[in-house]
Design an enzyme around this catalytic site. Structure first.
Site, mmCIF file in Angstrom:
data_model
loop_
_atom_site.group_PDB
_atom_site.id
_atom_site.type_symbol
_atom_site.label_atom_id
_atom_site.label_comp_id
_atom_site.label_asym_id
_atom_site.label_seq_id
_atom_site.Cartn_x
_atom_site.Cartn_y
_atom_site.Cartn_z
ATOM 1 C CB ALA A 68 -0.929 0.101 1.451
ATOM 2 C CG HIS B 150 9.831 -2.431 -16.795
ATOM 3 N ND1 HIS B 150 9.628 -1.477 -17.524
ATOM 4 C CD2 HIS B 150 9.644 -1.992 -15.567
ATOM 5 C CE1 HIS B 150 9.181 -0.308 -16.762
ATOM 6 N NE2 HIS B 150 9.281 -0.799 -15.461
HETATM 7 N N1 APR Z 1 4.098 -7.629 2.197
HETATM 8 C C1 APR Z 1 3.361 -6.519 2.021
HETATM 9 N N2 APR Z 1 3.844 -5.308 1.709
HETATM 10 C C2 APR Z 1 5.135 -4.906 1.776
HETATM 11 C C3 APR Z 1 6.045 -6.113 2.174
HETATM 12 C C4 APR Z 1 5.455 -7.677 2.261
HETATM 13 N N3 APR Z 1 6.015 -8.488 2.846
HETATM 14 N N4 APR Z 1 7.108 -5.760 2.244
HETATM 15 C C5 APR Z 1 7.243 -4.407 1.793
HETATM 16 N N5 APR Z 1 5.872 -3.970 1.667
HETATM 17 C C6 APR Z 1 5.288 -2.690 1.341
HETATM 18 C C7 APR Z 1 6.042 -1.447 2.056
HETATM 19 O O1 APR Z 1 5.869 -1.451 3.539
HETATM 20 C C8 APR Z 1 5.599 -0.197 1.135
HETATM 21 O O2 APR Z 1 4.442 0.255 1.868
HETATM 22 O O3 APR Z 1 5.523 -2.313 0.081
HETATM 23 C C9 APR Z 1 5.243 -1.080 0.049
HETATM 24 C C10 APR Z 1 6.289 -0.572 -1.377
HETATM 25 O O4 APR Z 1 5.733 0.846 -1.415
HETATM 26 P P1 APR Z 1 6.708 2.047 -1.762
HETATM 27 O O5 APR Z 1 7.868 2.000 -0.762
HETATM 28 O O6 APR Z 1 5.885 3.098 -1.844
HETATM 29 O O7 APR Z 1 7.242 1.526 -3.284
HETATM 30 P P2 APR Z 1 6.526 1.802 -4.662
HETATM 31 O O8 APR Z 1 7.111 3.290 -5.293
HETATM 32 O O9 APR Z 1 5.216 1.577 -4.333
HETATM 33 O O10 APR Z 1 7.064 0.760 -5.284
HETATM 34 C C11 APR Z 1 6.972 -0.579 -5.097
HETATM 35 O O11 APR Z 1 6.694 -1.226 -7.398
HETATM 36 O O12 APR Z 1 7.148 0.007 -9.527
HETATM 37 C C12 APR Z 1 7.655 -0.906 -8.629
HETATM 38 O O13 APR Z 1 9.955 -0.467 -8.543
HETATM 39 C C13 APR Z 1 8.761 -0.452 -7.675
HETATM 40 O O14 APR Z 1 9.419 -2.607 -6.728
HETATM 41 C C14 APR Z 1 8.807 -1.211 -6.759
HETATM 42 C C15 APR Z 1 7.515 -1.534 -6.298
#
Ligand code: APR
Length: 311
Positions: free
Chosen positions: A9, A174
């Site tokens: 999220a 990608h």
């Molecule tokens: N289960 C659920 N959520 C998780 C877990 C897990 N085991 N580990 C990490 N997260 C959550 C984090 O807490 C964080 O809220 O995944 C979320 C990732 O969000 P952001 O850090 O804001 O990253 P974001 O920009 O959304 O990118 C996520 O998508 O586009 C790709 O390269 C990007 O790999 C990255 C992913």
């Protein structure tokens, strides 16, 4: 009402929920490991629904049980890039997170179609398919919709023509080796190769290839999320509405384009079952060479994954 669960999220996950809620396509569940955060974002978004007039239930949870009975699972959980990192640098951290997200959600939604967004994208989609053992129709990587949208935006900036007249097709992995197809990409039916001077077209191709990095360098603390999440929402809509929409996505190759047992960005037809068809374009010699180079790079990341995880 259909149900879509979004795992992760963070920036892309919550923005995906935002675009999806606007479309009133499905009830939404946000799952994240951070306590309270998905609940807070879910409640905040739910409270926006009366203002925009959408009957959508949105909940956040730290528990995969909340995803029960989802039609679509969108995986965005994991680390984003920081300046100086390639998508492949995320491999080991994100493999663990995505592997768990895939297997946990499958327990509660055995019939779901999976859309994977976490990077390195092609390899995370591959991992999802191997861990869930789902047929290839049901595991789709988001990338081509985003990469093509970036190219369309750059062509619009260059020419001043409406984005509605601009169709672009970016295939391949990608990564920076992705393959923007300049011959069939067009403005109102006119090939970009005929519409634009060669040097301007080359600049657009290069900017497209590095489009993700351009945003990472500007943001400094994370990677792009508006356009990636809009791409996820378009894919989810095409699936739930059974639109038979042809868009470039990462799909499991089973002989198409001469590739086997790897995820790669190719044109696919999206409908209620997920991938209904893989469309094979005729590539010219230059495009084929670029395609093969990109495939070799993705294959390398797949091999690195196999050293980390038993699949
Ligand atoms: N289960 C659920 N959520 C998780 C877990 C897990 N085991 N580990 C990490 N997260 C959550 C984090 O807490 C964080 O809220 O995944 C979320 C990732 O969000 P952001 O850090 O804001 O990253 P974001 O920009 O959304 O990118 C996520 O998508 O586009 C790709 O390269 C990007 O790999 C990255 C992913």
């Amino acid at each position: 009402m259909n149900k879509i669960s979004i795992i992760g999220a963070g920036m892309t996950g919550s923005t995906t929920a935002h675009w999806l809620a606007e479309r009133e396509l499905a009830d939404l569940v946000l799952v994240d490991v951070v306590e309270g955060m998905p609940q807070g974002k879910g409640l905040d978004m739910l409270e926006a629904m009366p203002i925009i007039g959408r009957d959508v239930e949105i909940v956040g949870s730290n528990d995969y049980a909340a995803t029960k009975g989802s039609d679509i699972i969108i995986i965005t959980a994991g680390l984003p890039r920081k300046p100086g990192m390639s998508r492949d640098d995320l491999l080991s951290a994100n493999a663990e997170i995505v592997g768990k997200a895939a297997t946990e959600t499958l327990k509660y939604s055995p019939d779901a179609v999976y859309v994977v967004l976490t990077n390195p994208l092609d390899t995370m989609a591959y991992l999802t398919m191997k861990m869930t053992k789902l047929p290839r129709e049901r595991v789709i990587g988001q990338a081509g919709v985003l990469d093509s949208a970036r190219m369309r935006a750059f062509v619009a900036l260059e020419t001043g023509v409406s984005i509605e007249n601009i169709q672009c097709y970016v295939l391949g992995g990608h990564g920076d080796e992705m393959v923007p197809l300049t011959k069939i990409s067009n403005i109102a039916g006119v090939s970009l190769r005929d519409y634009l001077p060669a040097d301007r077209l080359e600049a657009i191709v290069n900017r497209t290839r590095k489009g993700g990095g351009e945003i990472v360098n500007l943001l400094k603390t994370g990677s792009a999320f508006y356009a990636p999440s809009a791409a996820c929402a378009q894919m989810a809509e095409a699936i739930l509405k059974d639109k038979h929409l042809i868009v470039p996505c990462a799909a499991h190759m089973q002989g198409e384009y001469g590739l086997n047992d790897m995820f790669f960005g190719v044109p696919v037809m999206l409908g209620r079952k997920g991938i209904e068809k893989i469309v094979e374009y005729k590539l010219d010699a230059d495009e084929k060479a670029a395609f093969d180079k990109s495939a070799a790079s993705v294959k390398e990341t797949h091999e690195a994954l196999k050293k980390l995880v038993k699949i």
